[in-house]
Design a protein around this motif. Sequence first.
Motif, PDB file in Angstrom:
ATOM      1  N   UNK A   1       0.828  -1.205   0.000  1.00  0.00           N
ATOM      2  CA  UNK A   1       0.000   0.000   0.000  1.00  0.00           C
ATOM      3  C   UNK A   1       0.865   1.258   0.000  1.00  0.00           C
ATOM      4  N   UNK A   2       1.961   1.217   0.757  1.00  0.00           N
ATOM      5  CA  UNK A   2       2.878   2.362   0.785  1.00  0.00           C
ATOM      6  C   UNK A   2       3.505   2.580  -0.589  1.00  0.00           C
ATOM      7  N   UNK A   3       3.851   1.486  -1.266  1.00  0.00           N
ATOM      8  CA  UNK A   3       4.408   1.590  -2.620  1.00  0.00           C
ATOM      9  C   UNK A   3       3.370   2.199  -3.559  1.00  0.00           C
ATOM     10  N   UNK A   4       2.112   1.758  -3.424  1.00  0.00           N
ATOM     11  CA  UNK A   4       1.035   2.328  -4.234  1.00  0.00           C
ATOM     12  C   UNK A   4       0.939   3.834  -4.013  1.00  0.00           C
TER      13      UNK A   4
ATOM     14  N   UNK B   1      -7.412  -1.249  13.087  1.00  0.00           N
ATOM     15  CA  UNK B   1      -6.014  -1.683  12.901  1.00  0.00           C
ATOM     16  C   UNK B   1      -5.754  -2.337  11.552  1.00  0.00           C
ATOM     17  N   UNK B   2      -6.728  -3.026  11.001  1.00  0.00           N
ATOM     18  CA  UNK B   2      -6.538  -3.672   9.700  1.00  0.00           C
ATOM     19  C   UNK B   2      -6.538  -2.668   8.547  1.00  0.00           C
ATOM     20  N   UNK B   3      -7.104  -1.485   8.803  1.00  0.00           N
ATOM     21  CA  UNK B   3      -7.234  -0.496   7.728  1.00  0.00           C
ATOM     22  C   UNK B   3      -5.944   0.273   7.471  1.00  0.00           C
ATOM     23  N   UNK B   4      -5.057   0.296   8.449  1.00  0.00           N
ATOM     24  CA  UNK B   4      -3.809   1.043   8.294  1.00  0.00           C
ATOM     25  C   UNK B   4      -2.997   0.486   7.128  1.00  0.00           C
ATOM     26  N   UNK B   5      -3.039  -0.830   6.963  1.00  0.00           N
ATOM     27  CA  UNK B   5      -2.242  -1.485   5.934  1.00  0.00           C
ATOM     28  C   UNK B   5      -2.799  -1.324   4.524  1.00  0.00           C
ATOM     29  N   UNK B   6      -4.005  -0.761   4.412  1.00  0.00           N
ATOM     30  CA  UNK B   6      -4.588  -0.551   3.075  1.00  0.00           C
ATOM     31  C   UNK B   6      -5.165   0.860   2.963  1.00  0.00           C
ATOM     32  N   UNK B   7      -4.412   1.775   3.510  1.00  0.00           N
ATOM     33  CA  UNK B   7      -4.877   3.155   3.636  1.00  0.00           C
ATOM     34  C   UNK B   7      -5.101   3.830   2.279  1.00  0.00           C
ATOM     35  N   UNK B   8      -4.132   3.715   1.388  1.00  0.00           N
ATOM     36  CA  UNK B   8      -4.264   4.387   0.098  1.00  0.00           C
ATOM     37  C   UNK B   8      -5.374   3.768  -0.732  1.00  0.00           C
TER      38      UNK B   8
ATOM     39  N   UNK C   1      -7.933   1.593   0.041  1.00  0.00           N
ATOM     40  CA  UNK C   1      -9.283   1.473   0.597  1.00  0.00           C
ATOM     41  C   UNK C   1      -9.873   2.808   1.049  1.00  0.00           C
ATOM     42  N   UNK C   2      -9.013   3.761   1.390  1.00  0.00           N
ATOM     43  CA  UNK C   2      -9.512   5.002   1.978  1.00  0.00           C
ATOM     44  C   UNK C   2      -9.221   6.253   1.143  1.00  0.00           C
ATOM     45  N   UNK C   3      -7.966   6.487   0.825  1.00  0.00           N
ATOM     46  CA  UNK C   3      -7.617   7.721   0.115  1.00  0.00           C
ATOM     47  C   UNK C   3      -8.153   7.693  -1.316  1.00  0.00           C
ATOM     48  N   UNK C   4      -7.803   6.674  -2.075  1.00  0.00           N
ATOM     49  CA  UNK C   4      -8.266   6.588  -3.456  1.00  0.00           C
ATOM     50  C   UNK C   4      -9.765   6.332  -3.527  1.00  0.00           C
ATOM     51  N   UNK C   5     -10.270   5.569  -2.592  1.00  0.00           N
ATOM     52  CA  UNK C   5     -11.715   5.334  -2.517  1.00  0.00           C
ATOM     53  C   UNK C   5     -12.463   6.656  -2.372  1.00  0.00           C
ATOM     54  N   UNK C   6     -11.962   7.539  -1.528  1.00  0.00           N
ATOM     55  CA  UNK C   6     -12.586   8.852  -1.337  1.00  0.00           C
ATOM     56  C   UNK C   6     -12.435   9.727  -2.575  1.00  0.00           C
ATOM     57  N   UNK C   7     -11.250   9.680  -3.175  1.00  0.00           N
ATOM     58  CA  UNK C   7     -10.980  10.517  -4.346  1.00  0.00           C
ATOM     59  C   UNK C   7     -11.869  10.164  -5.528  1.00  0.00           C
ATOM     60  N   UNK C   8     -12.396   8.946  -5.541  1.00  0.00           N
ATOM     61  CA  UNK C   8     -13.253   8.515  -6.653  1.00  0.00           C
ATOM     62  C   UNK C   8     -14.526   9.351  -6.766  1.00  0.00           C
ATOM     63  N   UNK C   9     -14.877  10.062  -5.712  1.00  0.00           N
ATOM     64  CA  UNK C   9     -16.072  10.912  -5.733  1.00  0.00           C
ATOM     65  C   UNK C   9     -15.845  12.168  -6.575  1.00  0.00           C
TER      66      UNK C   9
ATOM     67  N   UNK D   1      -9.226  -1.364  -7.457  1.00  0.00           N
ATOM     68  CA  UNK D   1     -10.624  -1.725  -7.691  1.00  0.00           C
ATOM     69  C   UNK D   1     -11.528  -0.491  -7.640  1.00  0.00           C
ATOM     70  N   UNK D   2     -12.389  -0.318  -8.625  1.00  0.00           N
ATOM     71  CA  UNK D   2     -13.333   0.818  -8.593  1.00  0.00           C
ATOM     72  C   UNK D   2     -14.265   0.709  -7.384  1.00  0.00           C
ATOM     73  N   UNK D   3     -14.777   1.835  -6.965  1.00  0.00           N
ATOM     74  CA  UNK D   3     -15.726   1.851  -5.866  1.00  0.00           C
ATOM     75  C   UNK D   3     -17.124   2.156  -6.400  1.00  0.00           C
ATOM     76  N   UNK D   4     -18.117   1.917  -5.567  1.00  0.00           N
ATOM     77  CA  UNK D   4     -19.506   2.147  -5.959  1.00  0.00           C
ATOM     78  C   UNK D   4     -19.982   3.475  -5.381  1.00  0.00           C
ATOM     79  N   UNK D   5     -20.546   4.288  -6.225  1.00  0.00           N
ATOM     80  CA  UNK D   5     -21.042   5.606  -5.842  1.00  0.00           C
ATOM     81  C   UNK D   5     -22.524   5.711  -6.180  1.00  0.00           C
ATOM     82  N   UNK D   6     -23.285   6.225  -5.262  1.00  0.00           N
ATOM     83  CA  UNK D   6     -24.698   6.470  -5.506  1.00  0.00           C
ATOM     84  C   UNK D   6     -24.945   7.969  -5.596  1.00  0.00           C
ATOM     85  N   UNK D   7     -25.585   8.392  -6.679  1.00  0.00           N
ATOM     86  CA  UNK D   7     -25.916   9.814  -6.840  1.00  0.00           C
ATOM     87  C   UNK D   7     -27.425   9.978  -6.906  1.00  0.00           C
TER      88      UNK D   7
END
Length: 222
Positions: free
Chosen positions: A15-18, A54-61, A63-71, A212-218
């Motif tokens: 994830x850090x490399x990503x 604790x499990x989310x730290x290892x997939x931060x970019x 699952x969280x950063x890029x997932x949010x940016x998809x909006x 992986x793309x995320x799902x967005x509802x508008x």
Amino acid sequence: MSDETQAQADQGDADAVLGQSAAVRAYFGAQYDAVARYAASLRAEGELRGLIGPREVARLWERHILNSAAVTPYLGQAGSIADIGSGAGLPGLVLAIQRPDVEVHLIEPMERRTAWLQECVEDLGLQNVQVKRGRAEEYHGAFEVDVVTSRAVAALSKLARMSLPLVRRGGAMVVLKGRNVEREIDPARKVLRSFKTAEPEILEGSTVENVEPTTILRVRRP
């Protein structure tokens, strides 16, 4: 080290490399340094301060950063955003960094989380963000915005009641949801009709290759 611990460490390294990859740097462009600074703070303090598990730290970019940016592509010409249940700042802080031209309200009821959000705003020097402590319902009638966002806050029927009063006419609710969001639409139709919304749209949020793309509802409010 147990097999599980080793797997998490390997995932964290990947994830850090990503997060440092050319693809991610290109995706965020001029805002990359600020996003990376926010991600580093969240990696260092997120679990300790109860912001992410604790499990989310290892997939931060991924699952969280890029997932949010998809909006971001679905914000259109919005001049104002309210992110309800902002928590660690996902997606609100990421969107605020990406779109410095947009006024962003981060609405969060928990004091320790609003303290974190305010620290991030100050650390990143964000001039377009206001942190508001309280539930979304407390701001109904106080202001309206072009777009209301959220992530993992509530089922659509409840989320619509919380969000749509904050959406001005011509605006939309644009929220991060799981793959099974279609199941939430029918139970929410009565609420959606009461706000005279358009038919909900299930959209794909893509960022960089191999993520992986995320799902967005508008849900538009004509």
